[in-house]
Design a protein around this motif. Structure first.
Motif, PDB file in Angstrom:
ATOM      1  N   PRO A 160       5.903  -4.481   4.656  1.00  0.00           N
ATOM      2  CA  PRO A 160       6.692  -4.325   3.423  1.00  0.00           C
ATOM      3  C   PRO A 160       7.191  -5.677   2.922  1.00  0.00           C
ATOM      4  O   PRO A 160       7.395  -6.626   3.692  1.00  0.00           O
ATOM      5  CB  PRO A 160       7.856  -3.430   3.859  1.00  0.00           C
ATOM      6  CG  PRO A 160       8.002  -3.695   5.325  1.00  0.00           C
ATOM      7  CD  PRO A 160       6.620  -3.954   5.843  1.00  0.00           C
ATOM      8  N   GLN A 161       7.384  -5.783   1.637  1.00  0.00           N
ATOM      9  CA  GLN A 161       7.940  -6.984   1.033  1.00  0.00           C
ATOM     10  C   GLN A 161       9.436  -7.057   1.350  1.00  0.00           C
ATOM     11  O   GLN A 161      10.190  -6.131   1.072  1.00  0.00           O
ATOM     12  CB  GLN A 161       7.711  -6.963  -0.482  1.00  0.00           C
ATOM     13  CG  GLN A 161       6.242  -6.983  -0.886  1.00  0.00           C
ATOM     14  CD  GLN A 161       5.583  -8.305  -0.536  1.00  0.00           C
ATOM     15  OE1 GLN A 161       6.234  -9.348  -0.530  1.00  0.00           O
ATOM     16  NE2 GLN A 161       4.288  -8.259  -0.238  1.00  0.00           N
ATOM     17  N   THR A 162       9.867  -8.174   1.931  1.00  0.00           N
ATOM     18  CA  THR A 162      11.254  -8.342   2.353  1.00  0.00           C
ATOM     19  C   THR A 162      11.796  -9.647   1.807  1.00  0.00           C
ATOM     20  O   THR A 162      11.105 -10.679   1.847  1.00  0.00           O
ATOM     21  CB  THR A 162      11.357  -8.347   3.894  1.00  0.00           C
ATOM     22  OG1 THR A 162      10.748  -7.163   4.405  1.00  0.00           O
ATOM     23  CG2 THR A 162      12.805  -8.414   4.333  1.00  0.00           C
ATOM     24  N   ARG A 163      13.007  -9.610   1.315  1.00  0.00           N
ATOM     25  CA  ARG A 163      13.654 -10.824   0.851  1.00  0.00           C
ATOM     26  C   ARG A 163      14.053 -11.682   2.040  1.00  0.00           C
ATOM     27  O   ARG A 163      14.526 -11.168   3.065  1.00  0.00           O
ATOM     28  CB  ARG A 163      14.883 -10.487   0.010  1.00  0.00           C
ATOM     29  CG  ARG A 163      14.574  -9.720  -1.274  1.00  0.00           C
ATOM     30  CD  ARG A 163      15.848  -9.370  -2.013  1.00  0.00           C
ATOM     31  NE  ARG A 163      16.625 -10.562  -2.353  1.00  0.00           N
ATOM     32  CZ  ARG A 163      17.807 -10.517  -2.973  1.00  0.00           C
ATOM     33  NH1 ARG A 163      18.341  -9.342  -3.292  1.00  0.00           N
ATOM     34  NH2 ARG A 163      18.435 -11.630  -3.268  1.00  0.00           N
ATOM     35  N   ILE A 164      13.881 -12.972   1.924  1.00  0.00           N
ATOM     36  CA  ILE A 164      14.172 -13.878   3.029  1.00  0.00           C
ATOM     37  C   ILE A 164      15.655 -13.842   3.391  1.00  0.00           C
ATOM     38  O   ILE A 164      16.022 -13.964   4.563  1.00  0.00           O
ATOM     39  CB  ILE A 164      13.718 -15.312   2.662  1.00  0.00           C
ATOM     40  CG1 ILE A 164      13.924 -16.263   3.849  1.00  0.00           C
ATOM     41  CG2 ILE A 164      14.439 -15.819   1.438  1.00  0.00           C
ATOM     42  CD1 ILE A 164      13.111 -15.955   5.052  1.00  0.00           C
ATOM     43  N   THR A 165      16.512 -13.650   2.411  1.00  0.00           N
ATOM     44  CA  THR A 165      17.945 -13.582   2.703  1.00  0.00           C
ATOM     45  C   THR A 165      18.282 -12.343   3.526  1.00  0.00           C
ATOM     46  O   THR A 165      19.098 -12.404   4.459  1.00  0.00           O
ATOM     47  CB  THR A 165      18.734 -13.583   1.392  1.00  0.00           C
ATOM     48  OG1 THR A 165      18.225 -12.530   0.538  1.00  0.00           O
ATOM     49  CG2 THR A 165      18.605 -14.912   0.682  1.00  0.00           C
ATOM     50  N   ASP A 166      17.661 -11.202   3.207  1.00  0.00           N
ATOM     51  CA  ASP A 166      17.890  -9.984   3.993  1.00  0.00           C
ATOM     52  C   ASP A 166      17.360 -10.145   5.416  1.00  0.00           C
ATOM     53  O   ASP A 166      17.972  -9.649   6.376  1.00  0.00           O
ATOM     54  CB  ASP A 166      17.225  -8.788   3.320  1.00  0.00           C
ATOM     55  CG  ASP A 166      17.836  -8.475   1.957  1.00  0.00           C
ATOM     56  OD1 ASP A 166      18.990  -8.876   1.736  1.00  0.00           O
ATOM     57  OD2 ASP A 166      17.153  -7.844   1.134  1.00  0.00           O
ATOM     58  N   LEU A 167      16.228 -10.851   5.550  1.00  0.00           N
ATOM     59  CA  LEU A 167      15.645 -11.060   6.870  1.00  0.00           C
ATOM     60  C   LEU A 167      16.561 -11.936   7.733  1.00  0.00           C
ATOM     61  O   LEU A 167      16.769 -11.655   8.918  1.00  0.00           O
ATOM     62  CB  LEU A 167      14.264 -11.701   6.731  1.00  0.00           C
ATOM     63  CG  LEU A 167      13.497 -11.953   8.028  1.00  0.00           C
ATOM     64  CD1 LEU A 167      13.241 -10.655   8.767  1.00  0.00           C
ATOM     65  CD2 LEU A 167      12.188 -12.669   7.731  1.00  0.00           C
ATOM     66  N   LEU A 168      17.131 -12.978   7.141  1.00  0.00           N
ATOM     67  CA  LEU A 168      18.046 -13.843   7.885  1.00  0.00           C
ATOM     68  C   LEU A 168      19.285 -13.074   8.352  1.00  0.00           C
ATOM     69  O   LEU A 168      19.741 -13.222   9.490  1.00  0.00           O
ATOM     70  CB  LEU A 168      18.450 -15.035   7.021  1.00  0.00           C
ATOM     71  CG  LEU A 168      17.380 -16.114   6.791  1.00  0.00           C
ATOM     72  CD1 LEU A 168      17.876 -17.134   5.774  1.00  0.00           C
ATOM     73  CD2 LEU A 168      17.018 -16.804   8.098  1.00  0.00           C
ATOM     74  N   LEU A 169      19.820 -12.247   7.465  1.00  0.00           N
ATOM     75  CA  LEU A 169      21.006 -11.461   7.829  1.00  0.00           C
ATOM     76  C   LEU A 169      20.695 -10.463   8.935  1.00  0.00           C
ATOM     77  O   LEU A 169      21.503 -10.254   9.854  1.00  0.00           O
ATOM     78  CB  LEU A 169      21.544 -10.737   6.593  1.00  0.00           C
ATOM     79  CG  LEU A 169      22.209 -11.620   5.529  1.00  0.00           C
ATOM     80  CD1 LEU A 169      22.490 -10.814   4.271  1.00  0.00           C
ATOM     81  CD2 LEU A 169      23.495 -12.225   6.078  1.00  0.00           C
ATOM     82  N   GLU A 170      19.524  -9.836   8.884  1.00  0.00           N
ATOM     83  CA  GLU A 170      19.167  -8.849   9.907  1.00  0.00           C
ATOM     84  C   GLU A 170      18.969  -9.519  11.272  1.00  0.00           C
ATOM     85  O   GLU A 170      19.415  -9.001  12.301  1.00  0.00           O
ATOM     86  CB  GLU A 170      17.885  -8.120   9.501  1.00  0.00           C
ATOM     87  CG  GLU A 170      17.462  -7.046  10.505  1.00  0.00           C
ATOM     88  CD  GLU A 170      16.194  -6.323  10.074  1.00  0.00           C
ATOM     89  OE1 GLU A 170      15.643  -5.582  10.899  1.00  0.00           O
ATOM     90  OE2 GLU A 170      15.764  -6.525   8.911  1.00  0.00           O
ATOM     91  N   VAL A 171      18.324 -10.679  11.277  1.00  0.00           N
ATOM     92  CA  VAL A 171      18.118 -11.389  12.547  1.00  0.00           C
ATOM     93  C   VAL A 171      19.458 -11.834  13.122  1.00  0.00           C
ATOM     94  O   VAL A 171      19.697 -11.737  14.333  1.00  0.00           O
ATOM     95  CB  VAL A 171      17.180 -12.587  12.333  1.00  0.00           C
ATOM     96  CG1 VAL A 171      17.103 -13.438  13.595  1.00  0.00           C
ATOM     97  CG2 VAL A 171      15.786 -12.118  11.945  1.00  0.00           C
ATOM     98  N   ASP A 172      20.348 -12.295  12.250  1.00  0.00           N
ATOM     99  CA  ASP A 172      21.651 -12.755  12.739  1.00  0.00           C
ATOM    100  C   ASP A 172      22.480 -11.590  13.268  1.00  0.00           C
ATOM    101  O   ASP A 172      23.259 -11.751  14.219  1.00  0.00           O
ATOM    102  CB  ASP A 172      22.396 -13.481  11.625  1.00  0.00           C
ATOM    103  CG  ASP A 172      23.688 -14.094  12.106  1.00  0.00           C
ATOM    104  OD1 ASP A 172      23.659 -14.835  13.107  1.00  0.00           O
ATOM    105  OD2 ASP A 172      24.741 -13.821  11.501  1.00  0.00           O
ATOM    106  N   GLU A 173      22.354 -10.411  12.680  1.00  0.00           N
ATOM    107  CA  GLU A 173      23.076  -9.251  13.186  1.00  0.00           C
ATOM    108  C   GLU A 173      22.606  -8.858  14.576  1.00  0.00           C
ATOM    109  O   GLU A 173      23.386  -8.327  15.378  1.00  0.00           O
ATOM    110  CB  GLU A 173      22.906  -8.079  12.213  1.00  0.00           C
ATOM    111  CG  GLU A 173      23.662  -8.271  10.889  1.00  0.00           C
ATOM    112  CD  GLU A 173      23.382  -7.136   9.927  1.00  0.00           C
ATOM    113  OE1 GLU A 173      22.552  -6.255  10.287  1.00  0.00           O
ATOM    114  OE2 GLU A 173      23.970  -7.129   8.826  1.00  0.00           O
ATOM    115  N   ARG A 174      21.346  -9.130  14.885  1.00  0.00           N
ATOM    116  CA  ARG A 174      20.809  -8.752  16.191  1.00  0.00           C
ATOM    117  C   ARG A 174      21.139  -9.769  17.277  1.00  0.00           C
ATOM    118  O   ARG A 174      21.505  -9.393  18.399  1.00  0.00           O
ATOM    119  CB  ARG A 174      19.293  -8.581  16.105  1.00  0.00           C
ATOM    120  CG  ARG A 174      18.858  -7.397  15.250  1.00  0.00           C
ATOM    121  CD  ARG A 174      17.352  -7.174  15.398  1.00  0.00           C
ATOM    122  NE  ARG A 174      16.911  -6.043  14.598  1.00  0.00           N
ATOM    123  CZ  ARG A 174      15.666  -5.554  14.621  1.00  0.00           C
ATOM    124  NH1 ARG A 174      14.761  -6.117  15.405  1.00  0.00           N
ATOM    125  NH2 ARG A 174      15.327  -4.530  13.867  1.00  0.00           N
TER     126      ARG A 174
END
Length: 428
Positions: A160-174
């Motif tokens: 799926p197409q993902t915004r880089i900002t959303d990806l950074l936030l998700e990785v940081d939450e984990r």
């Protein structure tokens, strides 16, 4: 300057340090004459020649020569300030001899045992790669099957197409890697998570903080500048990167790429704007524009576990060990690959003692020569490759010092690149 700063140096720098001491004495007493016994052995040929051509001892010329040689010695690392830890002599950073065993080196403590093992292996030279008295190794063929690129493209289309900002936030939450960005003064992690991620994104896409502030509506330029200067530093970025690499290694899919025990490194050249005084940053291989090199280590799971900015004029080889020894991901590496720019005898020897298999690409491999314990006992096929006899006596005598130096690199007491660069600069 001479009255304020205190200089130290190793044995080769003693004549220069004596000259600095004499210059201090002459300045303190106001004597404009040059003593006949003024030291000159440290001077280069052009300075010594000018002094000899003078009708009488020339104090201004001798003083200028001393200051020029002091500058050269500081640049070469032969002389350093008394309070310096980074540029001091290699021996000042070595661990005690009693701490060698804790480094878990891959060689015996007794150098005679290691030499005996090498002597037993003498004569076991593979002859299949020798053709006409020259060493020739076949080029490795690409092992990727046909249709692999089509499969990769098909997999990318399914993602799926993902915004880089959303990806950074998700990785940081984990994994909470932004906690590694601590304040320069207090050591407290930055509470502005979005600000840290914005600065990282700006650096990653080569975007200035001013343009990043214009692209987002949460932070001004001055807020991003404060976060970048006080929190996003080289050491904190390295800690955050190690957290990301460790988390990636735990993912089940990472095991499909590799076990994380092999790696490779290479440098990437970046030009810098403006000439100024950066002429010493010019490498003829990359043209006449000044620049810097970014030396990166990547393991077989496609994780860049180490990255270091180095001058464009230095050899990449000493910095290979920095990436392997200064983080946990690098210490798990068993075999490391590099291009011909990373090949030196020092790195080969150090990797062998530390237990790393070093596999560089050597451009002039056919012109290399091997040294053996007994040239007369060497089989006929590799005889043309023999360059001489190994002198084992200095190896056995220096073995404790070799282990002490390598153990200092392994334990972090000495930075490998600094130690190897100083060793390479010493006379043979």
């Amino acid at each position: 300057m001479l009255e304020t700063l205190s200089f130290q140096g190793g044995r080769p720098a003693r004549p220069l340090l004596d000259a600095i001491k004499l210059l201090r004495q002459l300045n303190s007493c106001g004597d404009s004459r040059l003593p006949p016994a003024a030291p000159t052995s440290f001077l280069r040929t052009k300075w010594r020649k000018r002094l000899l051509e003078a009708d009488k001892p020339d104090r201004p010329l001798w003083e200028s020569a001393v200051l020029f040689e002091l500058r050269n010695a500081l640049e070469a690392g032969d002389v350093w300030l008394a309070d310096s830890h980074r540029y001091a002599e290699v021996e000042t950073a070595l661990v005690p001899a009693a701490a060698i065993s804790s480094a878990r080196l891959a060689v015996p403590m007794d150098g005679r045992l290691w030499l005996a093992a090498r002597a037993i292996e003498h004569g076991q030279v593979p002859t299949s790669a020798i053709h006409g008295g020259r060493l020739r190794v076949d080029r490795l063929e690409k092992a990727v099957p046909d249709g692999a690129e089509d499969l990769v493209l098909a997999l990318y289309r399914e993602m799926p197409q993902t915004r880089i900002t959303d990806l950074l936030l998700e990785v940081d939450e984990r994994i909470e890697f932004t906690l590694a960005f601590a304040d320069l003064r207090t050591g407290i992690p930055c509470r502005d998570r979005v600000g840290v991620l914005s600065v990282l994104l700006a650096d990653g896409v080569d975007l200035s903080l001013k343009k990043m502030a214009e692209a987002c509506d949460t932070h001004s330029f001055w807020k991003l500048l404060r976060v970048g200067r006080w929190f996003v530093r080289e050491d904190t970025t390295a800690q955050a990167l190690s957290l990301v690499v460790e988390a990636q290694a735990e993912l089940p899919m990472a095991r499909f790429w590799g076990a994380g025990v092999t790696s490779s490194s290479d440098g990437q050249h970046f030009t810098v704007g403006g000439m100024g005084e950066a002429m010493n940053a010019v490498n003829a291989r990359y043209g006449h524009q000044p620049g810097i090199n970014a030396n990166s280590h990547v393991n077989d799971q496609y994780a860049p576990f180490a990255s270091q900015v180095i001058p464009a004029t230095v050899h990449e080889a000493p910095y290979i060990l920095d990436g392997l020894l200064q983080n946990d991901a690098g210490r798990r590496i068993a075999e490391h690959y590099a291009d011909t720019g990373g090949f030196t005898d020092h790195v080969f020897a150090t990797c062998s003692i530390l237990g790393f298999r070093f596999a560089p690409r050597i451009r002039d491999l056919a012109d290399k020569r091997i040294y053996v314990f007994d040239p007369e006992a060497t089989p006929a096929s590799p005889q043309p490759l023999v360059g001489g006899r190994i002198n084992s006596r200095p190896i056995a005598e220096s073995w404790p010092d070799v282990l002490r130096l390598t153990a200092s690199m392994a334990t972090g007491a000495a930075v490998p690149s600094q130690a190897l660069r100083k060793l390479a600069a010493y006379p043979r």
